[in-house]
Structure formats: C-alpha cells, structure tokens
Design a protein around this motif. Sequence first.
Motif, mmCIF file in Angstrom:
data_model
loop_
_atom_site.group_PDB
_atom_site.id
_atom_site.type_symbol
_atom_site.label_atom_id
_atom_site.label_comp_id
_atom_site.label_asym_id
_atom_site.label_seq_id
_atom_site.Cartn_x
_atom_site.Cartn_y
_atom_site.Cartn_z
ATOM 1 N N THR A 16 -18.671 16.508 -67.122
ATOM 2 C CA THR A 16 -18.281 15.100 -67.012
ATOM 3 C C THR A 16 -17.550 14.677 -68.280
ATOM 4 O OG1 THR A 16 -20.155 14.602 -65.564
ATOM 5 C CG2 THR A 16 -19.105 12.744 -66.678
ATOM 6 N N VAL A 17 -16.333 14.193 -68.107
ATOM 7 C CA VAL A 17 -15.514 13.744 -69.223
ATOM 8 C C VAL A 17 -15.119 12.300 -68.969
ATOM 9 C CG1 VAL A 17 -13.448 14.166 -70.599
ATOM 10 C CG2 VAL A 17 -14.642 16.088 -69.525
ATOM 11 N N ASP A 18 -15.546 11.394 -69.843
ATOM 12 C CA ASP A 18 -15.281 9.959 -69.674
ATOM 13 C C ASP A 18 -15.777 9.465 -68.317
ATOM 14 O OD1 ASP A 18 -14.073 9.988 -72.180
ATOM 15 O OD2 ASP A 18 -12.085 10.370 -71.343
ATOM 16 N N GLU A 19 -16.967 9.925 -67.963
ATOM 17 C CA GLU A 19 -17.669 9.494 -66.747
ATOM 18 C C GLU A 19 -17.017 9.984 -65.468
ATOM 19 O OE1 GLU A 19 -18.397 5.295 -66.829
ATOM 20 O OE2 GLU A 19 -19.470 5.355 -68.746
ATOM 21 N N HIS A 20 -16.122 10.954 -65.556
ATOM 22 C CA HIS A 20 -15.500 11.524 -64.365
ATOM 23 C C HIS A 20 -15.743 13.037 -64.363
ATOM 24 C CE1 HIS A 20 -12.958 8.116 -62.808
ATOM 25 N NE2 HIS A 20 -13.350 7.647 -63.974
ATOM 26 N N PRO A 21 -16.247 13.599 -63.253
ATOM 27 C CA PRO A 21 -16.521 15.035 -63.207
ATOM 28 C C PRO A 21 -15.234 15.863 -63.125
ATOM 29 C CG PRO A 21 -16.958 14.030 -61.076
ATOM 30 C CD PRO A 21 -16.647 12.903 -62.011
ATOM 31 N N VAL A 22 -15.230 16.945 -63.876
ATOM 32 C CA VAL A 22 -14.114 17.886 -63.862
ATOM 33 C C VAL A 22 -14.681 19.268 -63.542
ATOM 34 C CG1 VAL A 22 -12.225 18.911 -65.187
ATOM 35 C CG2 VAL A 22 -12.891 16.523 -65.591
ATOM 36 N N GLN A 23 -14.090 19.934 -62.566
ATOM 37 C CA GLN A 23 -14.535 21.279 -62.182
ATOM 38 C C GLN A 23 -13.675 22.322 -62.889
ATOM 39 O OE1 GLN A 23 -13.644 18.975 -59.507
ATOM 40 N NE2 GLN A 23 -15.731 18.186 -59.767
ATOM 41 N N PHE A 24 -14.331 23.353 -63.404
ATOM 42 C CA PHE A 24 -13.642 24.445 -64.086
ATOM 43 C C PHE A 24 -13.873 25.733 -63.306
ATOM 44 C CE2 PHE A 24 -14.315 21.227 -67.246
ATOM 45 C CZ PHE A 24 -13.167 21.248 -68.022
ATOM 46 N N VAL A 25 -12.781 26.432 -63.010
ATOM 47 C CA VAL A 25 -12.839 27.651 -62.201
ATOM 48 C C VAL A 25 -12.125 28.759 -62.950
ATOM 49 C CG1 VAL A 25 -12.268 28.716 -59.989
ATOM 50 C CG2 VAL A 25 -12.776 26.247 -60.096
ATOM 51 N N ARG A 26 -12.854 29.866 -63.194
ATOM 52 C CA ARG A 26 -12.230 31.020 -63.829
ATOM 53 C C ARG A 26 -11.462 31.818 -62.772
ATOM 54 N NH1 ARG A 26 -14.495 33.957 -68.403
ATOM 55 N NH2 ARG A 26 -16.553 33.226 -67.719
ATOM 56 N N PRO A 27 -10.185 32.126 -62.999
ATOM 57 C CA PRO A 27 -9.439 32.926 -62.012
ATOM 58 C C PRO A 27 -10.142 34.240 -61.711
ATOM 59 C CG PRO A 27 -7.957 31.999 -63.650
ATOM 60 C CD PRO A 27 -9.351 31.731 -64.138
ATOM 61 N N ALA A 28 -10.063 34.672 -60.461
ATOM 62 C CA ALA A 28 -10.794 35.869 -60.028
ATOM 63 C C ALA A 28 -10.262 37.143 -60.657
ATOM 64 C CB ALA A 28 -10.738 35.981 -58.498
ATOM 65 N N ASP A 29 -9.027 37.107 -61.171
ATOM 66 C CA ASP A 29 -8.427 38.354 -61.657
ATOM 67 C C ASP A 29 -8.591 38.531 -63.166
ATOM 68 O OD1 ASP A 29 -6.843 36.282 -62.425
ATOM 69 O OD2 ASP A 29 -4.940 37.198 -61.836
ATOM 70 N N THR A 30 -9.520 37.781 -63.805
ATOM 71 C CA THR A 30 -9.706 37.931 -65.242
ATOM 72 C C THR A 30 -11.142 37.648 -65.626
ATOM 73 O OG1 THR A 30 -8.937 37.199 -67.431
ATOM 74 C CG2 THR A 30 -9.118 35.512 -65.726
ATOM 75 N N ASP A 31 -11.580 38.265 -66.729
ATOM 76 C CA ASP A 31 -12.885 37.931 -67.302
ATOM 77 C C ASP A 31 -12.713 37.277 -68.671
ATOM 78 O OD1 ASP A 31 -11.992 40.087 -68.747
ATOM 79 O OD2 ASP A 31 -13.760 41.349 -68.420
ATOM 80 N N ARG A 32 -11.477 36.892 -68.997
ATOM 81 C CA ARG A 32 -11.195 36.205 -70.251
ATOM 82 C C ARG A 32 -11.720 34.774 -70.191
ATOM 83 N NH1 ARG A 32 -6.059 35.209 -71.167
ATOM 84 N NH2 ARG A 32 -6.364 35.145 -73.432
ATOM 85 N N PRO A 33 -11.946 34.115 -71.337
ATOM 86 C CA PRO A 33 -12.436 32.722 -71.342
ATOM 87 C C PRO A 33 -11.322 31.741 -70.980
ATOM 88 C CG PRO A 33 -12.103 33.473 -73.596
ATOM 89 C CD PRO A 33 -11.854 34.668 -72.713
ATOM 90 N N THR A 34 -10.940 31.782 -69.721
ATOM 91 C CA THR A 34 -9.852 30.955 -69.189
ATOM 92 C C THR A 34 -10.340 30.266 -67.923
ATOM 93 O OG1 THR A 34 -8.147 32.445 -70.054
ATOM 94 C CG2 THR A 34 -7.518 31.004 -68.229
#
Length: 269
Positions: A16-34
Amino acid sequence: MTITDPARLEDLFTRTVDEHPVQFVRPADTDRPTWAAYEGGTYLGTVNAEPDGSRPRWRVQTTHEAHDDLDDAVRALRRPASWPREREQAAHWARRLLADDSLLAVDVETTGLNNAYAVQIAAVDRSGIVVFNEHVRPNAVLEPAAVAVHGITPERVASAATFTELLPRLTDVLHGRTLVSYKADFDRGVFERELARHHGDPAAAGQWLGRVRWEDAMVPEAVWRGLWSVKRGAYRNQPLGGPHDAVADCKLLLAKLEQMAATVPAPRW
C-alpha cells in the motif's frame, strides 16, 4: 515498512502506497529482483532492486532513476503526463532566481514548530558568501524537541543578541532583496512574529516585510522531483535534508536550485 532485503520478497506481493494498493509481479522468465507494478489492473512500470550497502536502491526501469524507498519509486511511476512540462517550469523558476542579483537564501532555526521564535538566522548570497549569521536569544521557551533537531541549547543562546538588537543589521542586509527559503511561510512567519513583538504592532511588521520578496523553494522542488501522491493529488513535498544549521541549510538550498536549473529540457516531438 522499509525493505532491507529484496530477496525475501515473493514473486507476487501487494504494497500500500499513499493508501492505494499496488501489486508487484516478478516476470516468469527471471529470478532477478525485478517486479512489474500494477495499480487497479493498470500497468505502472517496472522497478529493479539494486544492492547499496545495507539497503537496496529501487531503480525505475523506464527513466533509470534510483530511489532509496520502493514507495518513492511507485510515486515516480505514478507521475502525470504533464510532469515533463511542469518539471521544466520548476527548472525555469530556479534559473530565474539564480539570475537575480539580489537573491539571498535564508534559513531560521527556531524554538519549536508552533508560534516559534528565532534562535539562529542566516542569509547566504547566490555565490555562497555568508552575509548574515547570528544566534538569537529568543526570550521564549526553547522546546527540547527543537534542541534535539538543531542542537542549539538555551545555554548557547543565553548571551546572544536579541532579535531587536539584530534588527538594524537584518534590515540593511535583507531589505530590497529576493529571499528564497525552504518552506518560506514558516520562516516568514517567524520574522512576522519577531517584528510584531518588537514593534508591538502587526501593521509595522507587515510594512517591514513588504520591503523584501519571498520565494518558497519547497513546492517547486517537489514538482521537479516528481513523486506523485495519489492521496494528496499533488507532488509530495520533500525534506530539505540539511543538518539544521542555518548556514549549511542555506548553502544546501542554493545547491538544490543549481541542480534544478541545470535540468536539460525534455525533447519536444
């Protein structure tokens, strides 16, 4: 919550950023912190975590800028389309100020945050020369919370000059000048309070203040940085980040103006 180890984050998580939820999805083709960031199903952009000592830096992929906090990276992704134009306007404002021969950066350290009186006043010209720097005996209670911030103790100012004693010099230095301050309404308010106490007349304080021109750097710098708060519907104000010494904070403010003024205008297609 401060994220110190991105490796502990899941492939899919919500923040939650400034009272609004943000979803974070790591791309399936990497294990990097992205992670790709989505808000309300809308793709905002991609952020990468980069090691930087004990805490990561969060880099916005499209602009390559890095932030100490993931929330600030999200705020950068939320920028409105008008931001490049508004940033250039802020840069133009800074250029105009720095071209003003009468410009002085002013900072006031105070007894507290509410109904405060001065304990240090400094003014620095655009070339970095200190034209005024004095501690002030406030004849008012110096709050412990304020001492913890700026380190100016009652003992330090017990034998300092009062504002009334410094007023002739302040008048000589400041009148006819353009004064830039970080959160100018606060610093101007301190002057107004001191002058009203000195003259015993708010109108006389207003007349004195009418002989200087005040510019506030906080809002233009917030626009220039461009961290958009959806809660406020505005760019998020930032702390100056100085050591809370009046001279050092004046010099830091001038450095920020130089940085803003050096902004390369965005290409116009």
